[in-house]
Design an enzyme around this catalytic site. Structure first.
Site, short mmCIF file in Angstrom:
data_model
loop_
_atom_site.label_atom_id
_atom_site.label_comp_id
_atom_site.label_asym_id
_atom_site.label_seq_id
_atom_site.Cartn_x
_atom_site.Cartn_y
_atom_site.Cartn_z
N ASP A 153 0.74 -0.92 -0.28
CA ASP A 153 -0.35 0.06 -0.18
C ASP A 153 0.79 1.38 -0.03
O ASP A 153 1.88 1.26 -0.12
CB ASP A 153 -0.73 0.24 1.49
CG ASP A 153 -0.59 0.07 2.76
OD1 ASP A 153 0.85 0.71 2.13
OD2 ASP A 153 -1.50 0.11 3.55
N GLY A 160 -11.40 4.69 0.02
CA GLY A 160 -12.40 5.00 0.38
C GLY A 160 -13.41 3.98 1.36
O GLY A 160 -14.55 4.27 1.33
N ASP A 210 -7.92 -8.14 0.08
CA ASP A 210 -6.85 -7.55 1.01
C ASP A 210 -7.33 -7.59 2.15
O ASP A 210 -8.44 -6.12 2.27
CB ASP A 210 -5.78 -6.57 1.37
CG ASP A 210 -5.77 -5.75 2.02
OD1 ASP A 210 -5.61 -5.18 2.87
OD2 ASP A 210 -6.80 -4.11 0.97
N CYS A 249 -14.32 -28.09 6.01
CA CYS A 249 -12.01 -27.53 5.95
C CYS A 249 -11.38 -28.26 5.96
O CYS A 249 -11.33 -29.64 6.33
CB CYS A 249 -11.98 -26.37 6.82
SG CYS A 249 -10.81 -25.30 6.53
N CYS A 276 -8.01 -27.43 5.49
CA CYS A 276 -7.28 -26.97 6.48
C CYS A 276 -6.20 -27.97 7.09
O CYS A 276 -7.12 -28.78 8.02
CB CYS A 276 -7.02 -25.68 7.22
SG CYS A 276 -7.43 -25.98 9.05
N CYS A 302 -8.43 -28.45 10.72
CA CYS A 302 -9.68 -28.91 10.59
C CYS A 302 -8.47 -30.25 10.32
O CYS A 302 -9.67 -31.45 11.35
CB CYS A 302 -10.23 -28.46 10.07
SG CYS A 302 -10.77 -26.92 10.52
N HIS A 327 -6.05 -21.80 9.90
CA HIS A 327 -7.37 -22.16 9.37
C HIS A 327 -8.33 -20.87 8.90
O HIS A 327 -8.28 -21.58 7.48
CB HIS A 327 -8.04 -22.83 11.09
CG HIS A 327 -9.75 -22.56 10.32
ND1 HIS A 327 -10.04 -23.81 9.59
CD2 HIS A 327 -11.08 -21.92 10.02
CE1 HIS A 327 -11.63 -23.09 9.54
NE2 HIS A 327 -11.95 -22.37 9.90
ZN LIG Z 1 -9.42 -25.45 8.80
#
Ligand SMILES: [Zn+2]
Length: 375
Positions: free
Chosen positions: A92, A220, A270, A308, A310, A313, A339
């Site tokens: 940024d 903005g 983001d 999920c 990940c 999990c 996660h």
């Molecule tokens: Zn997860």
């Protein structure tokens, strides 16, 4: 090698899915960029960030200019090498955080002088200095320097601020283009301003098109106006920007914000929410947000989210995460951040697939049904 190219693979309503090609790698859109404020995505190793599916991360110019400092970063080989992230980084401009974090700001046509929130030292940011800092960091996607007023300011004030930001956008373009080798490998995005006003946003978009950028951000928003006002603005703002360039909604947002914004034609996002929430015990799931500190999870042996994929999990129960957060253990922040970032990337991946298959409206309706269902 391609410096910057955006290819749209499919459209569904206003939603689009595509690929941005850059020298350090491809970015699949719609894309979510985890925030790496101080050269780290908090509580995550960079290799784990990549394993969540992130193609690009965001670095904050304001924080990095204060510590470790851009000249030192350049001597150390740039931000990518410093933090061990080899893929694209968007930085940024520093403008937003000067407004939100620093003390004793003074705004002039030239730029902003301010005191560091860390040690009180005095600094100045101008469009030229912001471009120089982002070049010293080695940024892949550089953001134009702008001013972001609160959306509830009087319209005349928002208009004057937008016009200043457009003059700064032209100065940012000139300073970026004078950046030699870096300019030959990086991209520059302009930022549309004008708060919630359609006419001001149209004028801002026209000014940015006239200057010409690789991509266009919608600035903005997500500054306290609420989701209804944000969506009402997104009903017109993306369409005012060039169709063939990526559109980036800065600082957004919750999972349902992302879905609504993609529906309205946004390609990039983001937000600190998945990382910050992960440190505070909040998990995002396909069935809404959960607060792991809540006593109802104390003996819950299930995963955070049974859909999920990940690592958290796969191996850890809600009961264990509840215990870690109640005990203030660092591992609790690490597992929940992993996660949350994974969930956000699974959300983006599901949106890309649904757009590609022309079933985005149906997918979004199903997402909202599950996300807002009350158990
Ligand atoms: Zn997860």
């Amino acid at each position: 090698m391609t410096r910057f190219a955006f290819q749209i693979h499919a459209r569904d309503g206003k939603a689009r899915t595509g690929t941005i090609q850059m020298r350090r790698g491809e970015i699949r859109t719609p894309a979510f960029m985890p925030v790496g404020t101080a050269a780290t995505v908090k509580a995550m190793k960079p290799e784990s960030v990549r394993e969540t599916g992130a193609d690009i991360i965001l670095g904050n110019t304001y924080h990095l200019m204060l510590r470790p400092g851009p000249e030192r970063m350049a001597r150390l080989g740039g931000l990518h090498k410093f933090m061990n992230w080899t893929r694209p980084i968007l930085t940024d401009s520093g403008g937003y955080q000067v407004m939100s974090l620093s003390d004793l700001r003074k705004l002039t046509e030239e730029g902003v002088t301010f005191r560091s929130h860390i040690d009180g030292s005095k600094h100045m940011l101008t469009p030229e200095r912001s471009m120089e800092i982002q070049r010293l960091l080695g940024s892949d996607i550089v953001m134009a320097f702008d001013e972001c007023p609160r959306a509830d300011r009087p319209l005349a004030e928002i208009e004057a601020s937008m016009e200043l930001s457009m003059r700064w956008a032209a100065r940012s373009r000139a300073a970026f283009d004078a950046g030699g080798e870096h300019a030959g490998g990086a991209a520059l995005f302009g930022i549309q301003q004008g708060a919630l006003d359609e006419g001001l946003r149209a004028r801002s978009a026209a000014a940015l098109r006239e200057i010409g950028f690789d991509g266009y951000a919608i600035g903005g928003l997500a500054v306290g106006e609420g989701q209804d006002a944000m969506f009402a603005t997104l009903d017109f703002a993306p369409g005012q920007l060039p169709e063939e360039a990526p559109r980036y909604l800065m600082g957004v947002g919750k999972p349902d914000d992302l879905v609504g914004a993609v529906e309205r034609g946004v390609d990039m996002f983001d937000c600190v929410l998945p990382t910050r929430s992960g440190r505070n015990g909040q998990a995002f799931t396909w069935n809404g947000a959960l607060n792991l500190r809540n006593a109802r999870f104390a003996e819950d042996t299930g995963p955070l989210d049974d859909r999920c994929t990940c690592p958290t999990c796969a191996s850890y129960s809600r009961a264990y995460l509840h215990h870690l957060h109640r005990s203030g253990e660092i591992l609790g922040a690490m597992l929940l951040t992993e996660h949350n970032l994974s969930f956000y990337q699974q959300l983006m991946s599901a949106m890309r697939a649904a757009i590609g298959e022309g079933r985005f409206a149906e997918w979004a309706a199903g997402f909202r049904r599950d996300y807002f269902a009350r158990d």
